[in-house]
Write a protein that holds these residues in place. Sequence first.
Motif, mmCIF file in Angstrom:
data_model
loop_
_atom_site.group_PDB
_atom_site.id
_atom_site.type_symbol
_atom_site.label_atom_id
_atom_site.label_comp_id
_atom_site.label_asym_id
_atom_site.label_seq_id
_atom_site.Cartn_x
_atom_site.Cartn_y
_atom_site.Cartn_z
ATOM 1 N N PHE A 23 0.885 -1.298 0.056
ATOM 2 C CA PHE A 23 -0.054 -0.044 -0.090
ATOM 3 C C PHE A 23 0.897 1.290 -0.136
ATOM 4 N N LYS A 24 1.823 1.359 0.930
ATOM 5 C CA LYS A 24 2.774 2.567 1.197
ATOM 6 C C LYS A 24 3.520 2.722 -0.128
ATOM 7 N N HIS A 25 3.962 1.686 -0.871
ATOM 8 C CA HIS A 25 4.608 1.758 -2.140
ATOM 9 C C HIS A 25 3.807 2.627 -3.156
ATOM 10 N N GLU A 26 2.402 2.181 -3.360
ATOM 11 C CA GLU A 26 1.628 2.901 -4.279
ATOM 12 C C GLU A 26 1.339 4.520 -3.637
ATOM 13 N N PHE A 27 0.971 4.296 -2.262
ATOM 14 C CA PHE A 27 0.616 5.691 -1.904
ATOM 15 C C PHE A 27 1.355 6.166 -0.682
ATOM 16 N N PRO A 28 2.647 6.722 -0.918
ATOM 17 C CA PRO A 28 3.621 7.052 0.063
ATOM 18 C C PRO A 28 3.338 7.896 1.092
ATOM 19 N N SER A 105 -15.243 -4.084 -2.853
ATOM 20 C CA SER A 105 -15.109 -5.605 -2.323
ATOM 21 C C SER A 105 -14.584 -6.514 -3.624
ATOM 22 N N THR A 106 -13.761 -7.381 -3.156
ATOM 23 C CA THR A 106 -13.058 -8.535 -4.232
ATOM 24 C C THR A 106 -14.238 -9.728 -4.424
ATOM 25 N N VAL A 107 -15.228 -9.559 -3.413
ATOM 26 C CA VAL A 107 -16.185 -10.898 -3.389
ATOM 27 C C VAL A 107 -17.195 -11.289 -4.648
ATOM 28 N N GLU A 108 -17.601 -10.068 -4.967
ATOM 29 C CA GLU A 108 -18.380 -10.307 -6.367
ATOM 30 C C GLU A 108 -17.696 -9.312 -7.661
ATOM 31 N N ASN A 109 -18.121 -8.331 -7.865
ATOM 32 C CA ASN A 109 -17.708 -7.678 -9.343
ATOM 33 C C ASN A 109 -16.443 -6.885 -9.060
ATOM 34 N N PRO A 118 -13.411 6.731 -5.517
ATOM 35 C CA PRO A 118 -11.971 7.387 -5.875
ATOM 36 C C PRO A 118 -11.924 7.377 -7.188
ATOM 37 N N SER A 119 -10.865 8.147 -7.861
ATOM 38 C CA SER A 119 -10.661 8.163 -9.356
ATOM 39 C C SER A 119 -10.332 6.752 -9.648
ATOM 40 N N ASP A 120 -10.612 6.692 -11.106
ATOM 41 C CA ASP A 120 -10.340 5.466 -11.650
ATOM 42 C C ASP A 120 -8.819 4.832 -11.535
ATOM 43 N N LYS A 121 -7.960 5.835 -11.578
ATOM 44 C CA LYS A 121 -6.506 5.723 -11.309
ATOM 45 C C LYS A 121 -6.316 4.879 -10.080
ATOM 46 N N VAL A 122 -6.815 5.757 -8.959
ATOM 47 C CA VAL A 122 -6.884 5.245 -7.578
ATOM 48 C C VAL A 122 -7.341 3.730 -7.537
ATOM 49 N N GLY A 123 -8.649 3.395 -7.918
ATOM 50 C CA GLY A 123 -9.337 2.181 -7.869
ATOM 51 C C GLY A 123 -8.608 1.290 -8.637
ATOM 52 N N ASP A 124 -8.060 1.241 -9.852
ATOM 53 C CA ASP A 124 -7.131 0.568 -10.439
ATOM 54 C C ASP A 124 -6.089 0.101 -9.662
ATOM 55 N N LYS A 125 -5.346 0.982 -8.921
ATOM 56 C CA LYS A 125 -4.369 0.589 -7.963
ATOM 57 C C LYS A 125 -4.750 -0.170 -6.780
ATOM 58 N N LEU A 126 -5.899 0.138 -6.298
ATOM 59 C CA LEU A 126 -6.664 -0.677 -5.155
ATOM 60 C C LEU A 126 -6.726 -1.956 -5.689
ATOM 61 N N LYS A 127 -7.478 -2.275 -6.715
ATOM 62 C CA LYS A 127 -7.715 -3.652 -7.357
ATOM 63 C C LYS A 127 -6.353 -4.397 -7.408
ATOM 64 N N ASN A 128 -5.371 -3.747 -7.845
ATOM 65 C CA ASN A 128 -4.007 -4.358 -8.184
ATOM 66 C C ASN A 128 -3.477 -4.721 -6.872
ATOM 67 N N ILE A 129 -3.486 -3.961 -5.589
ATOM 68 C CA ILE A 129 -3.115 -4.183 -4.436
ATOM 69 C C ILE A 129 -4.109 -5.246 -3.907
ATOM 70 N N CYS A 130 -5.394 -5.326 -4.155
ATOM 71 C CA CYS A 130 -6.135 -6.521 -3.587
ATOM 72 C C CYS A 130 -5.731 -7.750 -4.047
ATOM 73 N N ARG A 131 -5.386 -7.862 -5.398
ATOM 74 C CA ARG A 131 -5.063 -9.259 -6.123
ATOM 75 C C ARG A 131 -3.743 -9.549 -5.362
ATOM 76 N N GLN A 132 -2.752 -8.549 -5.234
ATOM 77 C CA GLN A 132 -1.549 -9.163 -4.639
ATOM 78 C C GLN A 132 -1.698 -9.527 -3.259
ATOM 79 N N ILE A 133 -2.646 -8.715 -2.407
ATOM 80 C CA ILE A 133 -2.943 -9.285 -1.190
ATOM 81 C C ILE A 133 -3.400 -10.758 -0.843
#
Length: 142
Positions: A23-28, A105-109, A118-133
């Motif tokens: 998280f801190k790597h993407e959002f220092p 939520s990663t449970v459904e869609n 959040p902005s699309d850019k932040v949303g995409d980063k969050l989804k990537n972080i969720c995949r990595q988690i």
Amino acid sequence: MNAAEQATNLELASKIATVVNLFKHEFPDAKSDLKPWKNDPETRELVDPDSIDIGFHFPGISKSWQSRSVLIQIRFYQDPLSNLRRAIGVEVSGFDHRGEAWRLSTVENWSVVGASSPSDKVGDKLKNICRQILEVFNKPSD
């Protein structure tokens, strides 16, 4: 449950630290909080013992985030037959002065819902972080 309380062994502590670093790597600018929940009886009733919860706080309201704080909840399931514990989903919630502003939520869609988002850019980063988690918690132990 607070991440600080779930770090009961070196492997879990290491995985929690990995999540914070992702998280801190993407959002220092974010400040991590391993104890986002109060330790009082009312709060204890609401806390999921099968989750690891980590908070992140920003120095102010961010237009790209539409929030000031973010709560990441990693949900787990322990299979009674195999006794295998797996991460089954991640929920990310953004909070502002009114309370919860949005949720992912990663449970459904994997979409963001709420009064604001959040902005699309932040949303995409969050989804990537969720995949990595999910990868971090579900990869086999060495």
